[in-house]
Design an enzyme around this catalytic site. Structure first.
Site, PDB file in Angstrom:
ATOM      1  CG  ASP A 324      -1.903   1.005   1.300  1.00 12.07           C
ATOM      2  OD1 ASP A 324      -2.385   1.348   0.216  1.00 12.07           O
ATOM      3  OD2 ASP A 324      -2.258   1.472   2.391  1.00 12.07           O
ATOM      4  CG  ASP A 517      -1.924   2.373   6.536  1.00 14.99           C
ATOM      5  OD1 ASP A 517      -2.797   1.671   6.000  1.00 14.99           O
ATOM      6  OD2 ASP A 517      -1.914   3.615   6.457  1.00 14.99           O
TER       7      ASP A 517
HETATM    8  P1  ADP Z   1      -3.500   4.437  -0.481  1.00 21.23           P
HETATM    9  O1  ADP Z   1      -3.692   3.357  -1.466  1.00 21.23           O
HETATM   10  O2  ADP Z   1      -2.417   5.372  -0.888  1.00 21.23           O
HETATM   11  O3  ADP Z   1      -3.368   3.969   0.929  1.00 21.23           O
HETATM   12  P2  ADP Z   1      -6.280   5.066   0.038  1.00 21.23           P
HETATM   13  O4  ADP Z   1      -6.904   3.873  -0.569  1.00 21.23           O
HETATM   14  O5  ADP Z   1      -6.260   5.194   1.496  1.00 21.23           O
HETATM   15  O6  ADP Z   1      -4.818   5.332  -0.554  1.00 21.23           O
HETATM   16  O7  ADP Z   1      -6.990   6.333  -0.559  1.00 21.23           O
HETATM   17  C1  ADP Z   1      -6.982   6.590  -1.942  1.00 21.23           C
HETATM   18  C2  ADP Z   1      -7.339   7.992  -2.292  1.00 21.23           C
HETATM   19  O8  ADP Z   1      -8.701   8.257  -1.891  1.00 21.23           O
HETATM   20  C3  ADP Z   1      -6.523   9.034  -1.577  1.00 21.23           C
HETATM   21  O9  ADP Z   1      -5.336   9.315  -2.280  1.00 21.23           O
HETATM   22  C4  ADP Z   1      -7.471  10.218  -1.549  1.00 21.23           C
HETATM   23  O10 ADP Z   1      -7.403  10.917  -2.772  1.00 21.23           O
HETATM   24  C5  ADP Z   1      -8.830   9.585  -1.419  1.00 21.23           C
HETATM   25  N1  ADP Z   1      -9.315   9.553  -0.038  1.00 21.23           N
HETATM   26  C6  ADP Z   1      -9.434   8.453   0.746  1.00 21.23           C
HETATM   27  N2  ADP Z   1      -9.920   8.774   1.957  1.00 21.23           N
HETATM   28  C7  ADP Z   1     -10.062  10.111   1.965  1.00 21.23           C
HETATM   29  C8  ADP Z   1     -10.509  11.062   2.927  1.00 21.23           C
HETATM   30  N3  ADP Z   1     -10.886  10.690   4.152  1.00 21.23           N
HETATM   31  N4  ADP Z   1     -10.551  12.357   2.562  1.00 21.23           N
HETATM   32  C9  ADP Z   1     -10.171  12.727   1.346  1.00 21.23           C
HETATM   33  N5  ADP Z   1      -9.736  11.904   0.395  1.00 21.23           N
HETATM   34  C10 ADP Z   1      -9.690  10.614   0.678  1.00 21.23           C
HETATM   35 MG    MG Z   2      -4.125   3.131   2.846  1.00 23.01          MG
END
Ligand code: ADP
Ligand code: MG
Length: 624
Positions: A324, A517
């Protein structure tokens, strides 16, 4: 040493001295006296083995190593080989002593390293006096007092005071952490300097320290394939050995008898007994669980919790790792770097964003709240829904607010302004109108690049990054840290699909690990062959969903975990091969009539001691 061990040691010493004296005494002319005298050290050292063997027979579970030892020694005594008979028992007990000491040592080692079990909690009475109570009785929301030098018993938030915490017992990391009023603290840390008052946010059983202890205690009950194999193996092997020994004692003399030769019974019985002692499987039966136990203990010392021996095996054959991004490769400490195209003032937009995000645990939400920097009036927000991997929808001051990525905007039918900065973008809309976006940027962890290189060195062939973030950000980060492949703009469900695809592409014996994470990636963690959660302190979801838990968020620990597993598995196989080889060799010598009881004792106890010593090496994982 425990009392039981001391007792056994005394018996071993007494019997040993007696055995030597009796062997030296000129008793050859008094056979009955000689037998009776030798019976003393024999029973002193071996009575419990005889009893266990007898119990085994009574419970119809005849064939175990106690039975082998009992038959072999009684047989030797019957043949008049008294010294040998006592010696087999004597050395066997030395081996037992040794093994129980080694197990005790690694158990203590783990206990010391995991010295996080809190014994009490302090509460303050109305007159200001402090009372010690059982942490089990503390309800959520109670204010507890933690004095310098004490362990924090229950997870909570500091309401008064500031201090430095030592988290070494949890993370294996000795750098102390400064905390202040309002910070979350977790149980198991040691308060080093100031008095703090903590409002508990969990019950004792649900607190980090209790959870971790549970996990470590249960780890050894999840058996690895090699352990299961050994249990099954011993069930077939031991009887087979016994019947072969019986055959060896009976068939050749009978054949000789019919051939008209002297059957020399005693010689064949002696050979059969030697055969029995040589083939005792205790070296393998004892050393394999000990190796896993040591490896799991050594790893937990380093802040790596491996939930079972089976995961140790999987970890050792990991060839593909999917990561991730946020919080795993990057710090997940986003900082607001820009605000574009907004009709509102920056601070107004930030406030609305922070309110909308007020319930989210995503690192993005944390950074927005931090950038806003003021207390939030929760009465202004309602109807919050978080769309995993996209953003949040909420009602703020009666207006419908959306904050998230392009997917979210598309989902609610809003055309968003593209942004050219490299960074993660939080697009904002209020009542169906686009109101600009907040650019936030994350930093790479200092050693992400080194961690990936180290993984390659540890035998990982393929590193893949799966992220919900934009293509542009993903590409830059992948290039910066040396990750071969990346897939961007994925929803949590897409991550599962990609992991399934990667699983298909793995070779027969190659395993896939997913490292996350624990924030919105629990499904993937459990779908991979092995799920590794990092920075898991304080996140229960991650601790539960993962098979391997890294207590802090240092990516170097991933390769460390793999190296520990590899070392442990290597030692297990070394022991299996070594024991089998020596035993086969001795059996061959026995069949040729060269082996005597002394060689057999080496093949049994000597090999066991060497295997146990080798297994103890599993504990030493600090410098891997
Ligand atoms: P990663 O794969 O990097 O861990 P996530 O799956 O957690 O990313 O989130 C992917 C994308 O969704 C983020 O880059 C963001 O653009 C958007 N996102 C997720 N949760 C939130 C939130 N609580 N507020 C704003 N944007 C969010
Ligand atoms: Mg994540």
């Amino acid at each position: 040493m425990t009392d039981k061990q001391k007792n056994l040691l005394t018996r071993v010493i007494v019997a040993g001295v007696l055995m030597v004296i009796l062997t030296l005494l000129p008793l050859d002319d008094y056979p009955v006296l000689r037998f009776l005298l030798f019976l003393i050290p024999y029973l002193t050292v071996g009575y419990d083995i005889l009893r266990k063997a007898f119990k085994g027979i009574k419970n119809k579970q005849v064939f175990d190593e106690h039975f082998l030892m009992a038959v072999a020694t009684i047989g030797a005594m019957a043949l008049g080989e008294y010294t040998e008979g006592v010696a087999v028992m004597w050395f066997y007990q030395i081996g037992e002593l040794f093994q129980s000491y080694a197990v005790g040592k690694s158990r203590r080692n783990i206990a010391e390293l995991m010295d996080i079990r809190p014994d009490y909690a302090n509460i303050e009475n109305e007159d200001g006096s402090i009372e010690k109570v059982d942490p089990d009785d503390i309800e959520i929301g109670t204010i507890i007092v933690v004095q310098p030098g004490e362990k924090i018993p229950i997870d909570g938030v500091i309401r008064e005071g500031n201090t430095t915490l030592n988290t070494a017992a949890l993370t294996g990391e000795s750098v102390p952490r400064d905390v202040k009023c309002g910070d979350e603290v977790i149980s198991g840390c040691i308060n080093m300097s100031g008095l703090i008052k903590v409002e508990t946010t969990k019950e004792f059983d649900e607190s980090t320290a209790s959870k971790i202890l549970d996990l470590v205690e249960n780890a050894s009950s999840r058996k690895s394939k090699s352990e299961q194999f050994i249990t099954k193996f011993a069930r077939v092997y031991t009887p087979a050995v016994c019947y072969s020994a019986l055959a060896l004692a009976v068939i050749p003399p009978i054949i000789r008898f019919f051939m008209g030769l002297d059957p020399i019974w005693s010689q064949w019985v002696y050979r059969a007994l030697t055969f029995l002692v040589i083939s005792c499987p205790c070296a393998i039966v004892v050393s394999i669980p000990l190796s896993f136990f040591g490896g799991i203990g050594g790893a937990s010392n380093q802040g790596i919790l491996i939930k079972g021996s089976n995961f140790m095996e999987t970890l050792a054959s990991v060839k593909t790792i999917a990561f991730d991004k946020t919080g795993t490769i990057t710090k997940g400490n986003f900082e607001v770097s820009d605000i574009h195209h907004s009709p509102l003032s920056d601070s107004e937009l930030l406030e609305i964003a922070a309110l909308a995000e007020s319930h989210s645990t995503h690192p993005i939400s944390r950074s927005l709240k931090l950038a806003h920097g003021k207390e939030l009036d929760m009465n202004r927000v309602s109807d919050i829904s978080e769309i995993s991997g996209a953003g949040v929808l909420a009602n703020v001051d009666g207006h419908n607010v959306a904050a998230g990525n392009l997917n979210l905007m598309r989902h609610i039918g809003i055309t968003a302004q593209e942004c050219h900065s490299t960074g993660t973008i939080v697009h904002m809309a209020i009542d169906g109108k686009y109101v600009g976006h907040i650019v936030i940027s994350d930093e790479l962890k200092e050693n992400s690049k080194e961690a990936i290189a180290e993984l390659k060195r540890a035998g990982v062939k393929r590193a893949v990054m799966l992220t919900g973030d934009k293509e542009k950000v993903a590409k830059k980060i992948a290039e910066d840290v040396g990750i071969d492949e990346y897939y961007a703009e994925l929803l949590p469900a897409d991550k599962v699909t990609h992991v399934e695809q990667l699983l298909k592409e793995c070779g027969e014996k190659e395993k896939l690990a997913f490292v996350g994470d624990g924030i919105n990636d629990a499904p993937v963690l459990s779908r991979a062959d092995i799920g590794i959660a990092m920075g898991a302190l304080g996140s229960d979801a991650a601790i539960e969903a993962a098979d391997v838990v890294l207590m802090d968020d240092d990516p170097m620990k991933i390769s460390k975990a793999i190296k520990i597993a590899k070392k442990c598995i290597r030692i297990v196989y070394e022991n299996i091969y070594f024991a089998i080889l020596v035993k086969l060799g001795c059996l061959l010598l026995g069949a040729l009539g060269i082996a005597n009881m002394w060689l057999a004792i080496f093949a049994d106890v000597g090999v066991m001691v060497i295997c146990v010593l080798n297994a103890i090496r599993c504990l030493a994982v600090k410098n891997l």
